[in-house]
Design an enzyme around this catalytic site. Structure first.
Site, short mmCIF file in Angstrom:
data_model
loop_
_atom_site.label_atom_id
_atom_site.label_comp_id
_atom_site.label_asym_id
_atom_site.label_seq_id
_atom_site.Cartn_x
_atom_site.Cartn_y
_atom_site.Cartn_z
N THR A 191 55.65 4.08 51.00
CA THR A 191 55.22 3.48 49.74
C THR A 191 56.42 3.54 48.78
OG1 THR A 191 53.01 4.23 50.23
CG2 THR A 191 53.46 3.76 47.94
N ASP A 222 44.20 2.91 56.26
CA ASP A 222 43.73 3.76 55.15
C ASP A 222 42.20 3.79 55.06
OD1 ASP A 222 45.92 5.05 54.19
OD2 ASP A 222 46.36 3.62 52.61
N SER A 268 42.93 4.47 48.63
CA SER A 268 44.35 4.78 48.49
C SER A 268 44.53 6.16 47.86
CB SER A 268 44.99 3.72 47.58
OG SER A 268 46.30 4.10 47.26
N GLY A 303 51.92 8.79 50.75
CA GLY A 303 50.57 8.86 51.33
C GLY A 303 49.71 9.87 50.59
#
Ligand code: GLY
Length: 568
Positions: free
Chosen positions: A380, A422, A451, A473
């Site tokens: 990310t 996810d 998320s 994460g």
């Protein structure tokens, strides 16, 4: 200024000194990484020096923090392809100088043909390789819709904001050693999960300073420049995505793309030690568990403790355990499941949660089977922006894993996410971050997968004070939590709050994950209390921008990556 490497055609340098930027336009073949900036007018901290500079240049051209965020996000989609994206999604927190706070949810959604058990084989076993790699792992991308939802608050014409990204894609840029190594490590997966060989694959090895040119991506960006949101969700780009899906047994359709909408939400706002924390509500779990963790910390007077002591590390571990247990059970897309948010963050509930906390003795999560946490990946990406008027943006965006599902849309030049992982593909089965979930996060058509992204702005006297966020994460909320406690309760400098060791507990598996530089005596004390400990190389890549008492701005990019700050 300490130079770490100087090839003939690329200088990557890390600056630990105070400076201001003078250059107007970043040179994509010769640029520097700056870990710290102190300035007056505005700053951007992101995972990549070219992206941070693209953002700051839009501020210099009269744009506000939202303009700079959009320019940075688009540049990251080109110069940081392992996580920056137009094929993924994310979350944006905006604070406007008029006091308004806005949350933009541009999380991917499950395609219309997705179903609860789509990743189970005939015997009911989870096939997580399908939710993690290749075409079927991709959710419907949200990033472009997110950018246009944010444009409402921007000042500059969109074509100015997207220009640096188009230039970087069309004319290329020099990749860093880290990027070269990521491309090389992923080569076999790129070949396996693509129907045509993507630009990230070279016959020989990539090396630092090589130029990466992405012509197909430049054309996709030009269609967005010329036709706006429709230049992605309809027309040629949409068709290229759907054709790619058909070639690789993916399920995203034209209908999924035309129907995708970013959602403007009420940010989660709570008081902490005289400041106001503005953070992301569901469909990210990040804000709720951040509020839980910070409130539980204040009930236990964490401000009387110190950084990296057995006492503070144990308390934070037990707090993280409890917040993540709630995440697994209760949290999911609020448009699909009823989530008891008010209760989860209420004082009475959180005080009750701490009743079985025993200082000096490890708690345990033994009633539920352990998951397995893989070595952390930093897929990310997060960035912070502030402008001279006091507008601020905290934004986290992702493809989920490194290079997402590893599938590039042929002819369109961008990677798709693997965000379907996810979801809870089966109750109790850990995802790639070792996180487990239940019904609240089960797959359903058009649902947003839960998320952990936690873009956050802390206000003091209703003005931006701290802008913070990170990739990583499930370690995202715990890193944001620890950074804020370090800054607010332990009065650490922004550099220390970013760079000093972090640790993480997520209920399952029942283990504290600790960075290697963590104090060995504290680790021994935690082991004696009964904790299992796993060492890891690095947790997150935290970016912090902080406004100091005198109004000056300090920006810090995490030492763990190529992260770089620009300001003026
Ligand atoms: N894909 C990581 C997250 O959303 O938490």
């Amino acid at each position: 200024m300490k130079k770490i490497m100087i090839p003939a055609f690329l200088i990557l340098a890390m600056s630990f000194v105070q400076f201001t930027f003078s250059q107007e336009k970043p040179n994509p073949y010769k640029y520097e990484i700056h870990k710290k900036v102190v300035c007056k007018n505005g700053a951007v901290a992101s995972a990549n020096a070219l992206a941070s500079e693209a953002g700051v240049n839009s501020l210099k051209q009269g744009g506000n923090a939202v303009d700079a965020a959009i320019a940075t996000q688009l540049a990251l989609a080109v110069v940081f392809p392992q996580a920056g994206n137009i094929g993924g999604g994310g979350f944006m927190i905006i604070h406007l100088k008029n006091g308004k706070n806005i949350a933009i949810d541009f999380r991917e959604v499950a395609p219309g043909e997705a179903s609860r058990d789509m990743y189970l084989d005939l015997n009911g076993n989870a096939q997580t390789h399908l939710s993690q790699d290749g075409h079927l792992a991709a959710g419907v991308p949200g990033s472009v819709a997110g950018i246009f939802a944010a444009m409402k608050y921007a000042k500059l014409p969109f074509k100015k904001l997207i220009k640096p990204a188009i230039d970087f894609a069309e004319k290329g840029f020099a990749i860093s050693a880290l990027e070269a190594s990521l491309n090389n490590q992923t080569k076999n997966q790129f070949i396996k999960f693509n129907t045509t060989v993507p630009i990230f694959v070279k016959n020989d090895l990539w090396k630092e300073g090589d130029t990466l040119i992405q012509k197909d991506l430049a054309n996709s960006l030009k269609r967005i420049r010329d036709y706006g949101e429709k230049g992605f969700y309809e027309g040629e780009t949409a068709q290229l995505i759907v054709d790619e899906m058909k070639r690789g047994k993916g399920i995203i359709t034209n209908n999924d793309l035309t129907n995708y909408k970013a959602i403007i939400r009420q940010p989660l706002v709570f008081d902490y030690e005289g400041s106001k924390v503005v953070t992301m509500p569901l469909s990210s779990s990040g804000g709720i568990i951040l509020e839980q963790m910070m409130k539980m910390s204040s009930f236990e007077n964490i401000d009387k403790m110190q950084f990296e002591t057995p006492q503070s590390a144990q308390l934070m571990t037990e707090i993280e355990r409890r917040a993540f247990a709630d995440r697994a059970k209760y949290l999911g897309d609020p448009d699909f499941v009823k989530v008891p948010v008010a209760t989860l963050v209420s004082d009475s509930y959180l005080k009750e949660r701490l009743k079985d906390y025993e200082p000096g003795k490890a708690g345990n999560s033994k009633d539920i089977k352990e998951g397995v946490i893989p070595e952390e990946s930093k897929e990310t990406t997060h960035f912070d922006v502030i402008d001279k008027d006091g507008n601020a943006v905290s934004e986290t965006t992702t493809l989920n894993g490194w290079f997402g599902c590893k599938t590039v849309v042929a002819g369109a030049g961008f990677l798709l996410n693997n965000e379907m992982d996810d979801f809870s593909v089966k109750p109790g089965v850990p995802n790639m971050f070792g996180a487990v979930g239940a019904d609240a996060n089960a797959i359903a058509p058009h649902k947003r997968m839960l998320s952990s992204m936690t873009p956050t702005i802390v206000l003091k006297n209703n003005k931006p004070w701290i802008i913070v966020g990170t990739p990583g994460g499930t370690t995202i909320p715990t890193s944001v939590y620890q950074t804020l406690v370090d800054l607010i309760d332990f009065h650490m400098s922004p550099e220390d709050a970013v760079d000093k060791p972090k640790f993480h507990h997520q209920w399952l598996p029942d283990v504290i994950i600790v960075e290697q530089s963590f104090d060995k005596n504290v680790l021994e004390a935690l082991k004696k209390m009964g904790y299992a400990i796993t060492m890891t190389k690095g947790i997150g890549r935290t970016e912090v921008i902080m406004v100091r008492h005198d109004g000056s701005i300090i920006g810090v990019g995490d030492k763990r990556g190529d992260d770089s700050v620009a300001g003026y």
